[in-house]
Motif scaffolding. Structure first.
Motif, PDB file in Angstrom:
ATOM      1  N   TYR A 199       6.229 113.072   3.553  1.00 44.87           N
ATOM      2  CA  TYR A 199       7.621 112.735   3.256  1.00 44.87           C
ATOM      3  C   TYR A 199       8.111 113.381   1.970  1.00 44.87           C
ATOM      4  O   TYR A 199       9.166 114.016   1.940  1.00 44.87           O
ATOM      5  CB  TYR A 199       7.803 111.207   3.180  1.00 44.87           C
ATOM      6  CG  TYR A 199       8.167 110.646   4.524  1.00 44.87           C
ATOM      7  CD1 TYR A 199       9.502 110.486   4.889  1.00 44.87           C
ATOM      8  CD2 TYR A 199       7.185 110.331   5.445  1.00 44.87           C
ATOM      9  CE1 TYR A 199       9.852 110.017   6.143  1.00 44.87           C
ATOM     10  CE2 TYR A 199       7.517 109.856   6.693  1.00 44.87           C
ATOM     11  CZ  TYR A 199       8.851 109.694   7.043  1.00 44.87           C
ATOM     12  OH  TYR A 199       9.183 109.244   8.285  1.00 44.87           O
ATOM     13  N   THR A 255       7.181 112.545  12.895  1.00 45.81           N
ATOM     14  CA  THR A 255       7.327 113.221  11.599  1.00 45.81           C
ATOM     15  C   THR A 255       7.769 114.665  11.814  1.00 45.81           C
ATOM     16  O   THR A 255       8.621 115.184  11.092  1.00 45.81           O
ATOM     17  CB  THR A 255       5.982 113.219  10.838  1.00 45.81           C
ATOM     18  OG1 THR A 255       5.421 111.925  10.936  1.00 45.81           O
ATOM     19  CG2 THR A 255       6.177 113.593   9.398  1.00 45.81           C
ATOM     20  N   GLU A 262      11.367 114.764  12.530  1.00 43.23           N
ATOM     21  CA  GLU A 262      12.171 114.568  11.324  1.00 43.23           C
ATOM     22  C   GLU A 262      12.249 115.826  10.476  1.00 43.23           C
ATOM     23  O   GLU A 262      13.237 116.052   9.792  1.00 43.23           O
ATOM     24  CB  GLU A 262      11.574 113.444  10.472  1.00 43.23           C
ATOM     25  CG  GLU A 262      11.881 112.075  11.002  1.00 43.23           C
ATOM     26  CD  GLU A 262      11.388 111.013  10.056  1.00 43.23           C
ATOM     27  OE1 GLU A 262      10.205 111.066   9.698  1.00 43.23           O
ATOM     28  OE2 GLU A 262      12.186 110.138   9.676  1.00 43.23           O
ATOM     29  N   SER A 263      11.184 116.643  10.522  1.00 42.19           N
ATOM     30  CA  SER A 263      11.237 117.860   9.720  1.00 42.19           C
ATOM     31  C   SER A 263      11.674 119.056  10.562  1.00 42.19           C
ATOM     32  O   SER A 263      11.445 120.196  10.200  1.00 42.19           O
ATOM     33  CB  SER A 263       9.882 118.115   9.055  1.00 42.19           C
ATOM     34  OG  SER A 263       8.900 118.264  10.038  1.00 42.19           O
TER      35      SER A 263
END
Lengths: 314, 511
Positions: A153, B235, B238-239
């Motif tokens: 993140y 993930t 999201e990227s």
């Protein structure tokens, strides 16, 4: 030479015992390889056929001996899951990335933990030591999958320093792979750094108060000389053992970090093979991990001799 | 002095550390340029797959994920549409004899394999025979008694007994006969896309086939990327590392930003609490009143609201609401009514409730959570449902094959569009009647339904079967779960199929 032969024979015996144990373990755990491959709607005949093809219908000792005969010649058989791949091909395609990541993590671990350990020992119970101590406690306490997610993140999604999921195998593009592996390597290294720092700090502090240190000073050595020639060297011995364990662990492939970062290394291969009951692959992976541990232990024994002149093997 | 020495060691180590870091950086910059080169041959569209594909041989027994992907590469004489009906593909036309035993196909004119060679009738004969010999799991083509090739563009298939549903088996991939030796590793088909690269455990790349028999207006290339964990896959979404991902949870779908559009469709899954109707360790489940009581005591709406934001299609029988065969009259057989449930339990002699175990495959969150909600709901009528989480492979061998269980939560997809393959699950002597459901009338109607070659009559009979399953409370059928699919805002055209298929030919760049 005799020492070497002795070590070699113990290596072989360890491998034999481990391979036998893992072979036996897999025949005990529930779940059938043929069923795992064929799925829910396979006819009983089809399952029987496949079991026969894999040799699963034969008794355990016979299967083990057959496997062993192949394994000593470097032939680990064919994968159950991939109908067109051999186990050796699968391992050969997955091993390089695991080794590269292990080397990178190891460099980070050593490069960071030794200076930090020395600082912590030097300033024991003073602010720098406290800061390092708190930092170590925190990184040790965070579970590695969570650490992986946090790193993804912060560095991936917020700072855009790397793109999660952009993994490329080293065989395809070596440098792009190394670049992608930087953050996963940090994720592997952080908890280990914390442990090595603690270990080194305690080991150094234990040495400082020993008699030989006083003797060394009385002989007119400077603090600098005492530290380099005596304290540091002696403090390293227990640390070497610990660092070797760390090295073996990261070489075995990080099951969790590989999963979080989508890296297709040994850890990932082991996890997917266990869940699909691909025994030949699991068996070979277990042999690999065992060999790594045993060989590293052997290397540690040699290192002892270099660090501690009292230790001499004949 | 002491301080200085430590500083010196420290700085020495730092130099080493820095230089390695610098090495890594130089590595980084050179990696930058090479990955830049690399991106030119990275496909246009990246589809995230939560399962790894291990084989590209379409005739091998494959899982749903493999069928989804290979749908783009191979075609049968006929192929399914998004509406769940069959249309001609490799064949341009076909005739079924009145008694449904002889199927005559005319091969499409000008159709070619990915290597440019024309498809001939003998390729078709070869493919059907190879499939029958390779596919150990399905006996779909075992009823074929003869395949004849009167000329280069005609194939006549004869089956041993009348069966109008046989046509559903002819979605079997047609492969090139001359490529026989390499079929398992490098099969050649006729579909709109051809495989360009298959990297074990990482991805499968495909590119549009320019010689396809129909005009294509879609993306030129696609990568199916294998990501083993659902969390990692999210993930990557999201990227922006992948353009499309299926099976998101509602929370995940909500949390995604403007870069993605969410398509809500259904999983085409019969999701339920399946009961072993002959469980020896739990005689209560053998009693129809007890099974009905469970149907009254389980609040389907709560499960739907909790797990799927209320977007699932609730069901009360083994039926897929999205296909024409579905009997929608069954939908209100049971209402959520704990009083009624308790009455039925009392009638059956279980006034004080009873205890049973739900074996649930632990890899599937959706099943585990459903089982937890059910267990909680049943406690309100005094029934204790314990959870036993098992590995999927164990589930297959113990629960599904061994029938050694009392209840389980799982979902059944439609591997084939032939309704007989769905309803054979409850036929008394069937090998996959894993709930041990047994009902004479059901068996009789099933036989009639399979034998019937009249579509309307068939529809009626399959409708009756669904009615029996609902009334006899064969299990607690819950829903066809909602599926949330994320598609990058740069693309449009995701179409959901009622069976395992991902269709790339409808996906194109958004304008």
């Amino acid at each position: 030479m005799r020492y070497f032969l002795k070590k070699l024979s113990s290596l072989i015996i360890t491998l034999l015992v481990i391979s036998l144990l893992s072979f036996a373990a897999f025949s005990v755990i529930p779940g059938d390889a043929a069923l795992a491959k064929l799925g829910t709607d396979a006819t009983p005949e089809a399952v029987e056929q496949l079991r026969e093809k894999y040799g699963l219908d034969k008794p355990l000792p016979e299967r083990y001996l057959k496997w062993l005969a192949g394994a000593v010649q470097g032939d680990f058989g064919a994968s159950y899951r991939y109908s067109t791949k051999t186990v050796s091909e699968l391992i050969a395609s997955r091993l390089p990335v695991t080794v590269i990541m292990a080397v990178m993590s190891f460099i980070i671990i050593i490069g960071v933990s030794i200076p930090l350990g020395i600082i912590a020992a030097k300033y024991s119970h003073k602010p720098p030591d406290t800061v390092i101590n708190v930092g170590s406690q925190v990184t040790m306490a965070i579970p590695s999958f969570f650490l992986g997610i946090i790193i993804t993140y912060i560095f991936g999604i917020i700072l855009n320093l790397f793109k999660a999921g952009d993994y490329i195998s080293p065989q395809k593009d070596f440098w792009a792979c190394v670049r992608y592996l930087i953050f996963p390597s940090i994720a592997v290294a952080l908890p280990k750094i914390a442990m090595v720092v603690k270990y080194l700090r305690n080991s150094l502090l234990a040495e400082v108060n020993k008699d030989y240190v006083r003797t060394a000073y009385s002989k007119g050595n400077t603090k600098d000389q005492v530290f380099k020639k005596h304290i540091f060297r002696n403090a390293l011995i227990p640390v070497i053992t610990f660092v070797a364990m760390v090295a073996a662990e990261i070489l075995a492939g990080s099951l969790v970090i590989e999963q979080v970062f989508g890296i297709k290394g040994m850890g990932n291969l082991l996890v997917t093979s266990i869940s699909s009951r691909d025994y030949p692959v699991v068996q070979a992976a277990v042999i690999y991990i065992t060999s790594v541990v045993v060989i590293i232990n052997f290397a540690v024994d040699i290192l002892y001799q270099l660090a501690d002149p009292r230790v001499r093997y004949s | 002095m002491k301080k200085k020495s430590v500083t010196r060691i420290f700085s020495a180590v730092m130099v080493v550390a820095m230089s390695t870091a610098l090495c890594a950086c130089t590595g980084g910059s050179s990696g930058n340029s090479s990955s830049g080169n690399n991106s030119s041959d990275t496909p246009e569209f990246i589809f995230g797959m939560s399962q790894t594909i291990t084989s590209v041989d379409p005739h091998e027994d494959t899982d749903a994920a493999t069928r989804c992907v290979l749908f783009n590469v191979f075609e049968g004489l006929v192929k399914p549409t998004a509406e769940g009906v069959l249309v001609p593909a490799v064949a341009s036309d076909y005739v079924i004899s009145d008694d449904a035993t002889e199927y005559t196909f005319t091969i499409r004119e000008g159709i070619t394999f990915h290597d440019g060679n024309p498809v001939t009738a003998s390729d078709v004969k070869y493919s059907l025979e190879r499939s029958a010999a390779t596919a150990s799991g399905s006996s779909a083509l075992s009823s074929v008694s003869d395949i004849s090739v009167p000329d280069d563009s005609t194939v006549v298939i004869t089956i041993d007994s009348p069966n109008s549903e046989f046509i559903y088996n002819l979605t079997t991939a047609i492969l090139e006969e001359s490529n026989d030796a390499e079929q398992a590793t490098n099969p050649i088909g006729t579909g709109p896309f051809m495989i360009t690269e298959f990297e074990e455990g990482e991805y499968l790349d495909m590119a549009k086939y320019d010689g396809y028999w129909s005009e294509l207006d879609c993306i030129d290339s696609c990568r199916f990327k294998f990501i083993d964990s659902a969390t990692t896959a999210y993930t990557e979404l999201e990227s922006n590392a992948i353009d499309c991902l299926q099976y998101l949870t509602y929370e995940q779908a909500e949390a995604l930003g403007d870069d993605y559009n969410i398509i809500t469709t259904s999983m085409m899954l019969i999701h339920g609490l399946f009961l072993n109707n002959a469980a020896e360790s739990c005689p209560a489940l053998q009693d129809v009143r007890v099974r009905q009581a469970l149907n009254y005591a389980i609040d389907r709406d709560e499960i739907n609201d909790t797990l799927f934001a209320g977007e699932s299609q609730l069901i009360q029988t083994h039926g897929y609401p999205r296909v024409a065969w579905y009997n929608s009259d069954t939908a209100d057989t049971y209402t959520y009514d704990t009083v009624k449930a308790k009455e039925l339990l009392k009638e059956a002699g279980y006034e004080d409730g009873f205890t049973f175990t739900i074996k649930v495959p632990k890899e599937y969150d959706q099943h585990v959570q459903t089982a937890e909600i059910i267990s909680n709901q049943l406690s309100k009528i005094g029934v204790t449902a314990k959870l036993d989480k098992v590995e999927w492979t164990t589930w297959v061998s113990d629960v599904y094959k061994g029938r050694d269980y009392e209840a389980t939560v799982v979902g059944f997809d439609a591997a084939s569009l032939a309704p007989s393959t769905w309803y054979v699950r409850y036929y008394t002597t069937s090998g996959n009647d894993f709930t041990n459901f047994s009902n004479e009338e059901y068996d009789k109607i099933y036989d009639q339904a399979v034998a019937s070659i009249d579509e309307d009559e068939k529809m009626e009979l399959y409708g009756q079967l669904q009615q029996i399953l609902a009334e006899e409370a064969a299990s607690v059928f819950i829903e066809d779960p909602a599926d949330f699919v994320a598609l990058s805002a740069d693309f449009t055209g995701y179409v959901s199929y009622p069976l395992s298929a991902i269709d790339l030919t409808t996906i194109k760049a958004a304008k």
